[in-house]
Design an enzyme around this catalytic site. Sequence first.
Site, PDB file in Angstrom:
ATOM      1  N   HIS A 264      47.413  44.855  45.258  1.00 52.49           N
ATOM      2  CA  HIS A 264      46.666  44.188  44.490  1.00 52.49           C
ATOM      3  C   HIS A 264      46.182  45.200  43.363  1.00 52.49           C
ATOM      4  O   HIS A 264      45.711  46.251  44.084  1.00 52.49           O
ATOM      5  CB  HIS A 264      45.522  43.372  45.313  1.00 52.49           C
ATOM      6  CG  HIS A 264      44.794  42.329  44.560  1.00 52.49           C
ATOM      7  ND1 HIS A 264      43.675  42.489  43.665  1.00 52.49           N
ATOM      8  CD2 HIS A 264      44.980  41.140  44.674  1.00 52.49           C
ATOM      9  CE1 HIS A 264      43.463  41.418  43.064  1.00 52.49           C
ATOM     10  NE2 HIS A 264      44.186  40.463  43.514  1.00 52.49           N
ATOM     11  N   ASP A 318      48.460  35.655  48.807  1.00 55.56           N
ATOM     12  CA  ASP A 318      49.601  35.085  48.899  1.00 55.56           C
ATOM     13  C   ASP A 318      50.656  35.358  50.021  1.00 55.56           C
ATOM     14  O   ASP A 318      51.678  34.498  50.184  1.00 55.56           O
ATOM     15  CB  ASP A 318      50.499  35.411  47.497  1.00 55.56           C
ATOM     16  CG  ASP A 318      49.809  34.961  46.313  1.00 55.56           C
ATOM     17  OD1 ASP A 318      49.286  33.848  46.156  1.00 55.56           O
ATOM     18  OD2 ASP A 318      49.768  35.732  45.229  1.00 55.56           O
TER      19      ASP A 318
END
Length: 382
Positions: A264, A318
Amino acid sequence: NKLGEYMPGLEGVPATRSNISYIDGKQGILEYRGISIDELCKHSSFLETAFLLIFGNLPTEDELKEFDHDVLHRRRIKYRIRDMIKSFPDNGHPMDALQTCVSAMGLFYPIATPKDLKSPDYIRDVTLRLLAKIPTMVATFHMMRQGNDPVLPRDDLSYAANFLYMLNGEEPDLFMAKIFDICLLLHGEHTVNASTFCALVTASTLSDPFSVLAAAIGTLSGPLHGGANEQVMVMLEEIGSAENVEAYLEGKLTRKEKIMGFGHRVYKVKDPRAIILQGLARELFDKYGHDPYYEVALRLEEVALEKLAHRNIYPNVDFYSGLVYKKLGIPVDLFTPIFAIARVTGWLAHWKEQLVDNRLFRPTQVYTGKRDIRYMPIADRT
Ligand code: CMC
């Protein structure tokens, strides 16, 4: 970074001032309007949180009742949009279908003048319409691509339960609907991610909100952003079983390929949403039976941590969401549209905020091309 310095991917460059959500990427904290997502997941609902994000405060009991009621009564879609969906190819991706439907809404609900964009009545109306109709459009495409009639929304079902119901005509149990509601809440907003940034850029031209959302949906669909949740499930199925994980990962890393659901730009620890989603997956497995791919995911996280944690690459939102959706009976290619159903709240909140003191986005570039080249007639080119 210094002013004027080129930052690939605009890393670390503030693009806006916002009071909608806050992330502490080192401590793994996410807050909506100052309230931690852990608190919201425990006590709130998706629609209440949507109100919080878009209008800036938690609703009173009466406001929430009215908001719920107003969304509920806008769930049906125009028959012309339904007919348009019928003409879509069965094997088209549901994100493309959704983007087309949202874009088409601009034809049916045009703005009268750019001034409308700032009118509280217009903002409320468009918010209700988009929140209400997007799930119906996703479910309608899903039913019609299988050759079925769409399942009409049911007024006695909650937002989350109604969406699951419209996917196959079966009423989900309350526990499943609650879990799904928390998933939507968790995906509602996340500062200036790629799709929200895209929404801001589009909003800054004073385009209508349907164009703003259609642009954002297109941006969300890519595998580096929202499309990763679908790719994670594809990867878990490809790996097949826990003993294949190590070789799979080794191969990927040697080829310098990304592991979907990991990494991320902002979080340098495990994404707090992944922690909550993993807990939800466990709750579902306890109640409805195990999913063998959970073992694969656990082993993948374990091995990936050995190999990637020193580079601050951890599971993101996710990584576990797909396992939850799968257990709820949702087909894999609807995972990203579900992300969009939820993120509508964040996009609308940012659209509204952008218009308060709007300035057109128009960055500069570092030109790397040639200059002063003479035009060569086509006959002289080799
Ligand atoms: N697997 C393996 N290596 C990775 C990964 C990963 N998932 N993520 C980052 N890296 C490596 C990358 O190869 C690069 O290495 P090097 O410096 O040797 O070239 C380094 O880490 C920096 O990567 P980056 O892509 O420049 O970093 P970023 O800040 O742009 O990454 C990211 C953010 C989300 C694009 C990236 O982590 C990624 O592609 N992850 C996989 C796709 C994914 O799961 N996306 C969902 C993101 S979260 C929710 C959402 O936005 O929808």
